[in-house]
Design a protein around this motif. Structure first.
Motif, PDB file in Angstrom:
ATOM      1  N   LEU A 153      -9.762  12.005   1.664  1.00  0.00           N
ATOM      2  CA  LEU A 153      -9.424  13.265   2.318  1.00  0.00           C
ATOM      3  C   LEU A 153     -10.560  13.795   3.184  1.00  0.00           C
ATOM      4  N   LEU A 154     -11.771  13.298   2.991  1.00  0.00           N
ATOM      5  CA  LEU A 154     -12.912  13.746   3.791  1.00  0.00           C
ATOM      6  C   LEU A 154     -13.115  12.888   5.033  1.00  0.00           C
ATOM      7  N   SER A 155     -12.293  11.857   5.191  1.00  0.00           N
ATOM      8  CA  SER A 155     -12.418  10.971   6.345  1.00  0.00           C
ATOM      9  C   SER A 155     -11.932  11.673   7.610  1.00  0.00           C
ATOM     10  N   ALA A 156     -12.564  11.350   8.734  1.00  0.00           N
ATOM     11  CA  ALA A 156     -12.123  11.906  10.014  1.00  0.00           C
ATOM     12  C   ALA A 156     -10.738  11.396  10.384  1.00  0.00           C
ATOM     13  N   ASP A 157     -10.358  10.242   9.879  1.00  0.00           N
ATOM     14  CA  ASP A 157      -9.035   9.670  10.117  1.00  0.00           C
ATOM     15  C   ASP A 157      -8.471   9.212   8.776  1.00  0.00           C
ATOM     16  N   ILE A 158      -7.684  10.071   8.142  1.00  0.00           N
ATOM     17  CA  ILE A 158      -7.163   9.750   6.808  1.00  0.00           C
ATOM     18  C   ILE A 158      -6.303   8.496   6.852  1.00  0.00           C
ATOM     19  N   ASN A 159      -5.526   8.327   7.926  1.00  0.00           N
ATOM     20  CA  ASN A 159      -4.663   7.152   8.030  1.00  0.00           C
ATOM     21  C   ASN A 159      -5.439   5.854   7.892  1.00  0.00           C
ATOM     22  N   GLN A 160      -6.614   5.802   8.511  1.00  0.00           N
ATOM     23  CA  GLN A 160      -7.405   4.576   8.499  1.00  0.00           C
ATOM     24  C   GLN A 160      -8.259   4.434   7.245  1.00  0.00           C
ATOM     25  N   SER A 161      -8.225   5.424   6.373  1.00  0.00           N
ATOM     26  CA  SER A 161      -9.070   5.373   5.173  1.00  0.00           C
ATOM     27  C   SER A 161      -8.374   4.703   3.998  1.00  0.00           C
ATOM     28  N   GLY A 162      -7.118   4.296   4.165  1.00  0.00           N
ATOM     29  CA  GLY A 162      -6.350   3.759   3.052  1.00  0.00           C
ATOM     30  C   GLY A 162      -6.887   2.443   2.522  1.00  0.00           C
ATOM     31  N   ILE A 163      -6.963   2.340   1.216  1.00  0.00           N
ATOM     32  CA  ILE A 163      -7.356   1.104   0.536  1.00  0.00           C
ATOM     33  C   ILE A 163      -6.276   0.774  -0.486  1.00  0.00           C
ATOM     34  N   ILE A 164      -5.742  -0.422  -0.441  1.00  0.00           N
ATOM     35  CA  ILE A 164      -4.758  -0.839  -1.436  1.00  0.00           C
ATOM     36  C   ILE A 164      -5.495  -1.207  -2.722  1.00  0.00           C
ATOM     37  N   ILE A 165      -5.254  -0.438  -3.762  1.00  0.00           N
ATOM     38  CA  ILE A 165      -5.908  -0.676  -5.049  1.00  0.00           C
ATOM     39  C   ILE A 165      -5.226  -1.818  -5.793  1.00  0.00           C
ATOM     40  N   ASP A 166      -3.896  -1.850  -5.748  1.00  0.00           N
ATOM     41  CA  ASP A 166      -3.177  -2.933  -6.401  1.00  0.00           C
ATOM     42  C   ASP A 166      -1.743  -2.970  -5.884  1.00  0.00           C
ATOM     43  N   SER A 167      -1.132  -4.133  -5.958  1.00  0.00           N
ATOM     44  CA  SER A 167       0.274  -4.309  -5.611  1.00  0.00           C
ATOM     45  C   SER A 167       0.976  -4.973  -6.787  1.00  0.00           C
ATOM     46  N   PHE A 168       2.058  -4.372  -7.216  1.00  0.00           N
ATOM     47  CA  PHE A 168       2.762  -4.857  -8.398  1.00  0.00           C
ATOM     48  C   PHE A 168       3.481  -6.162  -8.094  1.00  0.00           C
ATOM     49  N   LYS A 169       3.367  -7.100  -9.004  1.00  0.00           N
ATOM     50  CA  LYS A 169       4.053  -8.385  -8.874  1.00  0.00           C
ATOM     51  C   LYS A 169       5.156  -8.448  -9.923  1.00  0.00           C
ATOM     52  N   PHE A 170       6.379  -8.471  -9.454  1.00  0.00           N
ATOM     53  CA  PHE A 170       7.535  -8.425 -10.349  1.00  0.00           C
ATOM     54  C   PHE A 170       7.659  -9.712 -11.152  1.00  0.00           C
ATOM     55  N   ASP A 171       7.881  -9.553 -12.444  1.00  0.00           N
ATOM     56  CA  ASP A 171       8.075 -10.693 -13.336  1.00  0.00           C
ATOM     57  C   ASP A 171       9.437 -10.542 -14.004  1.00  0.00           C
ATOM     58  N   PRO A 172      10.448 -11.283 -13.552  1.00  0.00           N
ATOM     59  CA  PRO A 172      11.796 -11.121 -14.116  1.00  0.00           C
ATOM     60  C   PRO A 172      11.885 -11.508 -15.580  1.00  0.00           C
ATOM     61  N   MET A 173      10.861 -12.195 -16.093  1.00  0.00           N
ATOM     62  CA  MET A 173      10.882 -12.623 -17.486  1.00  0.00           C
ATOM     63  C   MET A 173      10.269 -11.586 -18.424  1.00  0.00           C
ATOM     64  N   ASN A 174       9.696 -10.513 -17.862  1.00  0.00           N
ATOM     65  CA  ASN A 174       9.035  -9.517 -18.712  1.00  0.00           C
ATOM     66  C   ASN A 174       9.623  -8.143 -18.430  1.00  0.00           C
ATOM     67  N   GLU A 175      10.463  -7.665 -19.309  1.00  0.00           N
ATOM     68  CA  GLU A 175      11.137  -6.387 -19.123  1.00  0.00           C
ATOM     69  C   GLU A 175      10.274  -5.198 -19.522  1.00  0.00           C
ATOM     70  N   ASN A 176       9.065  -5.440 -20.026  1.00  0.00           N
ATOM     71  CA  ASN A 176       8.198  -4.343 -20.459  1.00  0.00           C
ATOM     72  C   ASN A 176       7.312  -3.808 -19.341  1.00  0.00           C
ATOM     73  N   PHE A 177       7.300  -4.455 -18.175  1.00  0.00           N
ATOM     74  CA  PHE A 177       6.499  -4.004 -17.049  1.00  0.00           C
ATOM     75  C   PHE A 177       7.425  -3.494 -15.951  1.00  0.00           C
ATOM     76  N   ALA A 178       6.982  -2.469 -15.228  1.00  0.00           N
ATOM     77  CA  ALA A 178       7.789  -1.918 -14.142  1.00  0.00           C
ATOM     78  C   ALA A 178       6.895  -1.549 -12.969  1.00  0.00           C
ATOM     79  N   SER A 179       7.472  -1.509 -11.793  1.00  0.00           N
ATOM     80  CA  SER A 179       6.743  -1.227 -10.562  1.00  0.00           C
ATOM     81  C   SER A 179       6.085   0.147 -10.605  1.00  0.00           C
ATOM     82  N   TYR A 180       4.883   0.271 -10.012  1.00  0.00           N
ATOM     83  CA  TYR A 180       4.142   1.532 -10.012  1.00  0.00           C
ATOM     84  C   TYR A 180       4.959   2.626  -9.326  1.00  0.00           C
TER      85      TYR A 180
END
Length: 502
Positions: free
Chosen positions: A318-345
C-alpha cells in the motif's frame, strides 16, 4: 507468472520468529466455523496473544459454514454467532426470538431454502453496545432481485441495510429484541458491509457500497444511536452483477478502506477515522487472473493488502507509488481431485496472535497460515494446509471488525546485509566509499558462475557472469529498494542474502 516464481527461488534467508505479547480486547479470541451436522460438528478455535490455544468440536442443529459473524465476551469466550437468518449463543443454540431474523422481505427467500444460508459474502456485522455490556447490535443486509418496479437500479441483485438488537441481561441464552429497523433508504450491494472504530473511541463507522454504482454510504453509530452521514462517489465504474461477490475492509489502523469486486478489481482509499471521509482513490486491476470468488485482508501493520481469489494469494504494498505493480504471488493452489480435505484459497483473517489464517472455498479440513504477514514476498512465511480442523469446514472464515488496532505480529527478517556471507567457496561482501557501492564476490574455485540480482517484484536488475578471483559489481545506479542476491554455481542455484539500497 515467471517473475514471481523467481522471487520465491531466491528468497531463502532463514531467521528466527519473534513474537511480542501484549494485552488487548478479546472480542475475537474464539472462532466458530464448519458445516455442523451429525457427521461434521462445528470447529471452535481458541486463541491467546501468541497463537492457537485449542481447537475443539461442538455440535449444533444449525450450519455454520458460509457467511456469518462472531463476537466474544471480555474474556475471549464465544458469546454470539450471527448468520443473517439466525443467531446462536455460546452453546451454538438459537437465541430466544431468533425466528424474527428469518422474516426477510427480499424476493430471494434465502432463509427458507438451502439450509437457511444467505448466498452473498459479508452481509453481517456484530457490534457491542457502548452503553450496556449485555447488548449487541446485529447489522445485516436483506437481499432481493430486481423487479419491474425497480427499473432504476443498475444491478440485478440489491440489498437493504437493517439492524436488530440482542440482549443477554434477562436470559443467559440471549434474546432477539423487537423488530428490525432499516438504516438506509438507498439500495446497496447484497453484502460487503464493514465497520471500524471512530478515532479510538467506542463509537463506530459503518460503510456500505451502493447498488451497482461507484458510491459508498457512511453511517455513524454513537452511543447506540445510528445516523446517516454522507454518500461518497469515486470514478465511473458501473459494476452491474459484479457487485455480488467480493469483500470490503477497513485496515487495522483505520487509515485505509478497501473494497474488492471479483469482476472489477480492488478499490483502495485513504480513510480519515475522525471525519469519516474517503480520499486518494486508487484501483488495483484484476491482475490478469480470472477472479470468480475471493476476499481481501490487510496485514496487521496496515501496510500490505492480501487478495485471496480463485486459488491465488497475492500481496500488494500500500506504500508503493504504483500498487498495481507491487503485487507478489505468494502461492497458487493446485487442485488435487484425490484429496477432498483441501480447498482453493478463498479468504484470510487476522488472528489475535498477529498471523493471517487462510480458509478455502469448498469442503476442507485444513487451514493455511501466514506467520509473518507484515513481511514482503516469501518472508511472510506462508504455510499451506498446516492447521487441521476436527471436522470439515465448507466456506470461508467468520467475520468481525478489527477490534484491536495494535495486534503484534512476528518481526520480519533483517533486510540489510552488513557482514560477510559464505556459500560453498564464495565470499560475498559489500564495499562502501563516498562515491561508490560495490558488491565484491570472491570465487576461490576455478569454475565460473552467474550472478543475478532481483528486486522485490522478481525482476532481474543485474545479470553478470563471475570468474575465479575477485569480482566487483557497482550498485550505484540501482534505485532505492530491497534486492536479493542469487548465484548459479557448480550446477547449484543459491541465495546469498539480501540488501537495502537507500
Amino acid at each position: 507468472m515467471e517473475q514471481f516464481k523467481k522471487l520465491f527461488i531466491i528468497n531463502c534467508t532463514i531467521l528466527l520468529l519473534v513474537l511480542k505479547v501484549h494485552a488487548q480486547v478479546k472480542y475475537d479470541y474464539t472462532w466458530a466455523l464448519g458445516i455442523s451436522d451429525l457427521t461434521n460438528p462445528a470447529s471452535l478455535i481458541r486463541f491467546n496473544d501468541t497463537g492457537i490455544v485449542s481447537i475443539d468440536s461442538s455440535s449444533s442443529r444449525m450450519r455454520l459454514d458460509g457467511d456469518g459473524s462472531i463476537i466474544c465476551d471480555a474474556e475471549g469466550k464465544l458469546k454470539l454467532v450471527f448468520k443473517n437468518c439466525f443467531a446462536l449463543n455460546e452453546s451454538l443454540d438459537t437465541l430466544i426470538g431468533s425466528y424474527k431474523l428469518r422474516n426477510k422481505s427480499g424476493t430471494i427467500s434465502y432463509c427458507n431454502r438451502g439450509g437457511g444460508q444467505y448466498p452473498f459474502d459479508q452481509s453481517t456485522i456484530i457490534i457491542p453496545s457502548s452503553l450496556d455490556s449485555n447488548k449487541y447490535h446485529l447489522i445485516f443486509v436483506d437481499g432481493g432481485f430486481l423487479t419491474e418496479e425497480q427499473d432504476s437500479l443498475k444491478a440485478l441483485d440489491y440489498g437493504r441495510l437493517f439492524v436488530q438488537s440482542v440482549d443477554f441481561s434477562l436470559d443467559s441464552r440471549g434474546e432477539v429484541l423487537g423488530e428490525r429497523v432499516e438504516l438506509l433508504k438507498d439500495s446497496i450491494t447484497p453484502g460487503m458491509i464493514t465497520a471500524c472504530y471512530k478515532n479510538s473511541s467506542s463509537n463506530w463507522w459503518i460503510m456500505a457500497r451502493l447498488d451497482g454504482t461507484p458510491c459508498y454510504s457512511l453511517l455513524s453509530l454513537d452511543r447506540d444511536s445510528f445516523s446517516f452521514v454522507r454518500r461518497m462517489c469515486f470514478g465511473s465504474d458501473l459494476t452491474g452483477r459484479n457487485d455480488i461477490s467480493g469483500s470490503s475492509e477497513f485496515s487495522p489502523n483505520r487509515k485505509y478502506y478497501a473494497h474488492y469486486l471479483t469482476g472489477n478489481g480492488i478499490y483502495v482509499f485513504n480513510f480519515n477515522d475522525v471525519t469519516g471521509e474517503l480520499s486518494n482513490y486508487r484501483k488495483i486491476d484484476k491482475y490478469g487472473i480470472d477472479n470468480y470468488y475471493g476476499r481481501i485482508c490487510f496485514s496487521p501493520d496496515s501496510k500490505l493488502l492480501y487478495l485471496f481469489s480463485s486459488g491465488h494469494i497475492i500481496q500488494f504494498d500500500l506504500l508503493s507509488a504504483d500498487i498495481n505493480q507491487s503485487g507478489i504471488i505468494i502461492d497458487s493452489f493446485k487442485f488435487d481431485p484425490m484429496n477432498e480435505n483441501f480447498a482453493s484459497y478463498f479468504s484470510g483473517k487476522i488472528g489475535p496472535d498477529g498471523r493471517i489464517y487462510v480458509g478455502g472455498l469448498g469442503a476442507h479440513k485444513y487451514l493455511s497460515v501466514i506467520n509473518r504477514p507484515n513481511c514482503r514476498g516469501a518472508d511472510c512465511d506462508f504455510r499451506k494446509q498446516s492447521i487441521e480442523l476436527p471436522s470439515r469446514n465448507f466456506w470461508g472464515l467468520p467475520d468481525s471488525p478489527h477490534f484491536n488496532s495494535n495486534v503484534r505480529s512476528a518481526e520480519c527478517p533483517a533486510s540489510q546485509v552488513t557482514d560477510k556471507y559464505k556459500w560453498s567457496d564464495i565470499d560475498f561482501r559489500f564495499l562502501y566509499s563516498e562515491e561508490k557501492i560495490l558488491l565484491n564476490i570472491f570465487n576461490s574455485e576455478m569454475q565460473s558462475g552467474v550472478l543475478n540480482i532481483f528486486d522485490v517484484h522478481g525482476m532481474s536488475v543485474i545479470n553478470k557472469s563471475f570468474k575465479y578471483g575477485p569480482n566487483f559489481y557497482p550498485l550505484d545506479n540501482l534505485p532505492a529498494g530491497v534486492y536479493f542476491v542469487n548465484l548459479y554455481f557448480n550446477d547449484i542455484s543459491g541465495c546469498l542474502g539480501r540488501f537495502i539500497k537507500y
